[in-house]
Design an enzyme around this catalytic site. Structure first.
Site, PDB file in Angstrom:
ATOM      1  N   ASN A  13       0.905  -1.000   0.187  1.00  0.00           N
ATOM      2  CA  ASN A  13      -0.065   0.322   0.203  1.00  0.00           C
ATOM      3  C   ASN A  13       1.054   1.086   0.114  1.00  0.00           C
ATOM      4  O   ASN A  13       1.142   1.618   0.968  1.00  0.00           O
ATOM      5  CB  ASN A  13      -0.403  -0.037   1.229  1.00  0.00           C
ATOM      6  CG  ASN A  13      -1.478   1.132   1.388  1.00  0.00           C
ATOM      7  OD1 ASN A  13      -1.304   2.186   0.112  1.00  0.00           O
ATOM      8  ND2 ASN A  13      -2.855   1.475   2.245  1.00  0.00           N
ATOM      9  N   TRP A  14       1.694   1.577  -1.432  1.00  0.00           N
ATOM     10  CA  TRP A  14       2.354   2.601  -1.376  1.00  0.00           C
ATOM     11  C   TRP A  14       1.390   4.067  -0.335  1.00  0.00           C
ATOM     12  O   TRP A  14       2.048   5.436  -0.512  1.00  0.00           O
ATOM     13  CB  TRP A  14       2.507   3.393  -2.718  1.00  0.00           C
ATOM     14  CG  TRP A  14       2.980   2.179  -3.500  1.00  0.00           C
ATOM     15  CD1 TRP A  14       3.699   0.953  -2.858  1.00  0.00           C
ATOM     16  CD2 TRP A  14       3.632   2.372  -5.069  1.00  0.00           C
ATOM     17  NE1 TRP A  14       4.148   0.411  -3.815  1.00  0.00           N
ATOM     18  CE2 TRP A  14       4.165   1.129  -5.065  1.00  0.00           C
ATOM     19  CE3 TRP A  14       3.389   2.983  -5.973  1.00  0.00           C
ATOM     20  CZ2 TRP A  14       4.899   0.864  -6.179  1.00  0.00           C
ATOM     21  CZ3 TRP A  14       4.125   2.967  -6.954  1.00  0.00           C
ATOM     22  CH2 TRP A  14       4.296   1.311  -7.248  1.00  0.00           C
ATOM     23  N   LYS A  15       0.321   4.079  -0.568  1.00  0.00           N
ATOM     24  CA  LYS A  15      -0.336   5.446   0.849  1.00  0.00           C
ATOM     25  C   LYS A  15      -0.359   6.414  -0.062  1.00  0.00           C
ATOM     26  O   LYS A  15      -0.143   6.949  -1.905  1.00  0.00           O
ATOM     27  CB  LYS A  15      -0.147   5.493   2.038  1.00  0.00           C
ATOM     28  CG  LYS A  15      -0.247   4.069   3.039  1.00  0.00           C
ATOM     29  CD  LYS A  15      -0.201   4.606   3.943  1.00  0.00           C
ATOM     30  CE  LYS A  15      -0.744   2.688   4.866  1.00  0.00           C
ATOM     31  NZ  LYS A  15      -0.146   2.890   6.693  1.00  0.00           N
ATOM     32  N   HIS A 100      -9.873   1.349   4.921  1.00  0.00           N
ATOM     33  CA  HIS A 100      -8.515   1.166   5.532  1.00  0.00           C
ATOM     34  C   HIS A 100      -8.801   2.065   6.720  1.00  0.00           C
ATOM     35  O   HIS A 100      -9.787   3.386   7.173  1.00  0.00           O
ATOM     36  CB  HIS A 100      -7.826   1.906   4.723  1.00  0.00           C
ATOM     37  CG  HIS A 100      -6.486   1.860   5.118  1.00  0.00           C
ATOM     38  ND1 HIS A 100      -5.970   2.797   6.179  1.00  0.00           N
ATOM     39  CD2 HIS A 100      -5.050   0.957   4.978  1.00  0.00           C
ATOM     40  CE1 HIS A 100      -4.302   2.454   6.807  1.00  0.00           C
ATOM     41  NE2 HIS A 100      -4.228   1.098   6.049  1.00  0.00           N
ATOM     42  N   GLU A 102      -7.533   4.626   7.512  1.00  0.00           N
ATOM     43  CA  GLU A 102      -7.304   6.401   7.223  1.00  0.00           C
ATOM     44  C   GLU A 102      -8.538   6.443   6.573  1.00  0.00           C
ATOM     45  O   GLU A 102      -8.409   7.735   7.078  1.00  0.00           O
ATOM     46  CB  GLU A 102      -5.988   6.877   7.068  1.00  0.00           C
ATOM     47  CG  GLU A 102      -4.514   6.009   7.583  1.00  0.00           C
ATOM     48  CD  GLU A 102      -2.862   5.141   7.153  1.00  0.00           C
ATOM     49  OE1 GLU A 102      -3.177   5.525   5.732  1.00  0.00           O
ATOM     50  OE2 GLU A 102      -2.151   4.980   7.894  1.00  0.00           O
ATOM     51  N   GLU A 184      -5.064  -4.898  10.995  1.00  0.00           N
ATOM     52  CA  GLU A 184      -4.381  -4.316  11.108  1.00  0.00           C
ATOM     53  C   GLU A 184      -4.543  -3.031  12.473  1.00  0.00           C
ATOM     54  O   GLU A 184      -5.196  -2.089  12.165  1.00  0.00           O
ATOM     55  CB  GLU A 184      -4.065  -3.519   9.487  1.00  0.00           C
ATOM     56  CG  GLU A 184      -4.266  -3.715   8.486  1.00  0.00           C
ATOM     57  CD  GLU A 184      -3.385  -2.324   7.476  1.00  0.00           C
ATOM     58  OE1 GLU A 184      -2.291  -2.831   7.083  1.00  0.00           O
ATOM     59  OE2 GLU A 184      -4.260  -2.027   7.540  1.00  0.00           O
ATOM     60  N   GLY A 190       2.471   1.538  10.668  1.00  0.00           N
ATOM     61  CA  GLY A 190       3.230   3.236  10.630  1.00  0.00           C
ATOM     62  C   GLY A 190       3.786   3.531  11.871  1.00  0.00           C
ATOM     63  O   GLY A 190       4.731   5.198  12.210  1.00  0.00           O
ATOM     64  N   SER A 226       3.451  -2.542  10.604  1.00  0.00           N
ATOM     65  CA  SER A 226       5.059  -2.292  10.802  1.00  0.00           C
ATOM     66  C   SER A 226       5.232  -3.338  10.228  1.00  0.00           C
ATOM     67  O   SER A 226       6.516  -3.687  11.069  1.00  0.00           O
ATOM     68  CB  SER A 226       4.781  -1.805  12.393  1.00  0.00           C
ATOM     69  OG  SER A 226       4.552  -0.476  12.234  1.00  0.00           O
ATOM     70  N   GLY A 247       3.088  -1.055   4.664  1.00  0.00           N
ATOM     71  CA  GLY A 247       2.863  -0.176   4.328  1.00  0.00           C
ATOM     72  C   GLY A 247       4.292   0.640   3.324  1.00  0.00           C
ATOM     73  O   GLY A 247       4.592   0.678   2.156  1.00  0.00           O
ATOM     74  N   GLY A 248       5.176   0.915   4.738  1.00  0.00           N
ATOM     75  CA  GLY A 248       6.145   1.695   4.608  1.00  0.00           C
ATOM     76  C   GLY A 248       7.051   1.000   3.755  1.00  0.00           C
ATOM     77  O   GLY A 248       7.972   1.610   2.985  1.00  0.00           O
TER      78      GLY A 248
END
Ligand code: 13P
Length: 264
Positions: A13-15, A100, A102, A184, A190, A226, A247-248
């Protein structure tokens, strides 16, 4: 080697990151790595909408699939700023994240001012509409669920996750084979604070029970929050964890492909 049934699913997930050149570069590098080495997991990357085209071109000829990060449930009309499932099909998308945290306005402490969190307004009802609209268009939804730190402290994690999954899945008429549910926990996203693998596996097993009761045995259960090359092996030691939503660490080819390698 894994059988098809047991293949894991690793989703990047590149967000809200990268630009045209960066997306092309990263997608091409992942595709090159996947050609050079045999991975035994299915791989998906989810760039922002504006970078779908660039990523699609860079993935041409590879087995890596393209995903989107959200969708609107209506097909067309006066919905300024929204993207429909049909538009995603047209853009060559096979998967789409829904619900998600977010997009539900459920951020870790301090990420967004509380008075602005209402801008991120998804709830179980809108997530259900999105999930079902995607299935009707042949796109595989990746449903995100997870409790906040406060909910976990209050001993409500199991109930929150149970409700988030069942409100989307229980009344579903369609067979959702190929879809995924990603556990999640909000507090792990994150933060570098990965969920203890035993606990992630236990939550995954709880989700599996709901899916089995609903006869949705073709949905894979993933873990997200994470995930890094450092903790991937311990997470994937558990069969209940059938993949990861990253993610990251999905923004770098080496960390993303190392995670895929650990997935077996
Ligand atoms: P991080 O891997 O950066 O914690 O993000 C997880 C996530 O939200 C993926 O959807």
């Amino acid at each position: 080697m894994r059988t098809d049934r047991a293949r894991r699913l690793i989703v990047g997930n590149w967000k809200m990151n990268l630009d045209q050149a960066g997306a092309r570069h990263l997608a091409a590098a992942i595709a090159t790595a996947a050609k050079a080495e045999t991975y035994f997991s299915d791989m998906v990357i989810c760039p922002p909408y504006t970078l779908l085209h660039a990523a699609k071109e860079a993935l041409a000829g590879s087995t890596i699939r393209l995903g989107a990060q959200d969708v609107f449930w209506e097909e067309k009309g006066a919905f300024t700023g929204k993207i429909s499932p049909g538009m995603l099909v047209d853009a060559g998308v096979d998967y789409c994240i829904v619900g998600h945290s977010e997009c539900r306005g459920r951020f870790g402490a301090g990420a967004v001012e509380p008075r602005l969190a209402r801008y991120f307004a998804d709830d179980d009802e809108t997530v259900r509409l999105k999930f079902s609209a995607l299935l009707k268009h042949g796109i595989k939804p990746i449903l995100c669920v997870g409790e906040t730190e406060q909910e976990r402290k209050e001993g409500r994690a199991d109930q929150v996750v149970h409700d988030q999954v069942s409100r989307v899945i229980v009344a579903l008429a369609e067979d959702a084979t190929g879809a995924a549910v990603a556990y999640e926990p909000v507090w792990a996203i994150g933060t570098g604070q990965v969920c203890d693998p035993e606990e992630a596996a236990r939550m995954a097993a709880r989700i599996r029970e709901i899916l089995d009761r609903c006869r949705q045995t073709g949905i894979r259960v993933l873990y997200g929050g994470s995930v890094t090359p450092e903790n991937a092996e311990a997470l994937f030691a558990h069969e209940e964890i059938q993949g990861a939503l990253v993610g990251g660490a999905s923004l770098r080819v080496d960390s993303f492909t190392t995670i895929v390698r650990y997935a077996g």
